[in-house]
Enzyme design. Sequence first.
Site, short mmCIF file in Angstrom:
data_model
loop_
_atom_site.label_atom_id
_atom_site.label_comp_id
_atom_site.label_asym_id
_atom_site.label_seq_id
_atom_site.Cartn_x
_atom_site.Cartn_y
_atom_site.Cartn_z
N ARG A 51 50.32 40.26 33.21
CA ARG A 51 48.90 40.00 32.92
C ARG A 51 48.70 38.65 32.24
NH1 ARG A 51 46.41 41.06 28.49
NH2 ARG A 51 47.59 42.92 27.99
N TYR A 105 27.77 30.09 46.96
CA TYR A 105 28.45 31.28 47.48
C TYR A 105 27.75 32.52 46.90
CZ TYR A 105 32.04 34.81 48.07
OH TYR A 105 32.70 35.97 48.38
N ASP A 177 33.48 24.27 43.15
CA ASP A 177 34.17 25.23 44.01
C ASP A 177 34.61 24.46 45.25
OD1 ASP A 177 34.79 27.13 45.96
OD2 ASP A 177 33.38 28.61 45.15
N LYS A 202 41.17 32.09 51.04
CA LYS A 202 40.74 31.37 52.24
C LYS A 202 41.85 30.42 52.69
CE LYS A 202 37.17 33.76 51.05
NZ LYS A 202 36.05 33.23 50.29
#
Length: 388
Positions: A51, A105, A177, A202
Site C-alpha cells: 500500500r 474526461y 492529464d 490506456k
Amino acid sequence: MATRSRRMETKLIHEGEPSPRIEGAVSIPIFQSSTFEYAGQDSYHDLRYIRLNNTPNHAALHRKLAALENGEAALVTASGMAAISTVLLTLLSPGDHLLAQDCLYGGTHDLLKGDLAGLGMEFSVLDGTAPRTWEAALRPETRVLYMETVTNPLLQVADLEAAAAFAREHGLVSVIDNTFASPVNFRPLDWGFDLSIHSCTKYLNGHSDIVAGAVIGKADAIERITHKLNHLGGSLDPHACFLLHRGLKTLSVRLRHQNESALAVAGYLQKHPGVRRVHYPGLESHPDHARARRLLDGFGGMLSFEIEGGVEQADAFIENTTLPISAPSLGGVETLITRPATTSHAGLSPKDREAMGISDSLIRLSVGLEHPDDLIEDFEQALSRGRS
Ligand SMILES: *Cc1c(COP(=O)(O)O)cnc(C)c1O
C-alpha cells in the site's frame, strides 16, 4: 535523470530496470509480497509494504515513468482516477478553487462536481483556446489550473504553452492529464507544467488488461502526493505493476503505428462522401491543427466523426463494421469504437452534449495495431452498406 539525452525508445527499455539484474532476470520478477523485512526505517512511509507503493515493482516503474517525461519522480496508482483524485486532494483544501478546461474526461468532471464540491472545493471552467478570457475566472482562492493535452471526444488541443505560463504567473499549480497524448507525443514538464497525470489503463499499458494511473513531477510534490495516496489506499498491485512495466516497453512502437494509422483513417474518412465531419488534430481541417503541430510529436490514435444521417445510421455503421470492437476505453492494441453519447458522455443531458459540440450521432474511434488498410476496407464496406 542522468540519461536525459537518451531517446524515448531506449528509455522505455532501459530506464528504471533493477541494477544489478535480480538473479540475472532480463524481465523484472513480480514481488508478490505484501510486506518486507524491517530494515531500520524511521518513517512510516518508508516501511516496505504494497500500500505504501514502495515495493521493487513500484520503484522500477517510478524510475522509468519519471525518465520518460524528464521528471524528478513519479508515482503509480491503482487507476487513472486514483491518480487524479489523490493529486487534487493533495493540492486543494476546503475553500480552495480550481480552474479547469471545459471539456474534461467524464470521471474527472464528476469528481469535481460531485465529490470535491461536497468537500468545499469549488471549480470553474475555462475555454482552453482563449487565454484572454482566463484572468476573469481567477479568484483569490484559486490554487490549481487543470488541463488535458487532447480532449475527448473532439480531440481539441488547448493553448498549453499559455496555460503553463498563466499558472506560473498567478502562482497556481499546473496539472495536465496527458493520457491521450502519452509521453511519446507530449512531455508536459518540458512545456512548463508542474504535474503530468496518466490513465496508464490506456496507451502506457496498451493491452486493455489492467487499470492503472501515474503522476509525474518534482520530487517534493510527488512525495506529498505519495503520502496522501498511502492514506487513501489507491496503490497498484504488484502483478498490475508487472503488466504495466511490460506494456511500457513497446509504447513507442505502438504509438508510432497508431499515429500513422489514425492519420490514414482520418484522411480516408474526411474524403468519403458519406462522412459529414472528422475530428482529428492531424487534419488541416481541425481548428487546433497548427497548435497541435507545434506542441505534439504525433497526433495520436484517437479520432471522432459523424456520418451522414442520425443516430440510427451511426449505430448501423458501428454494427456493420467487423474489425473494431464496440467498447469504451482506448489506447489498446485492438481498435475500439463507441458512440460517446451512450458511453463516456452518457451522464450528460443531450442539451449539455450539444453545447459541447458532441452530437448524439458522433462516433469515436481508438485506432489499434491492425493494418490501417484493413480498417479502411472495413469502414468502406460498412459505409456502403449504410447507403444501399
Ligand atoms: C480513462 C481516462 C481517465 C481515467 O482513468 P482510469 O484508469 O479509468 O481510472 C482519466 N483521464 C482520461 C483522459 C482518460 O481517458
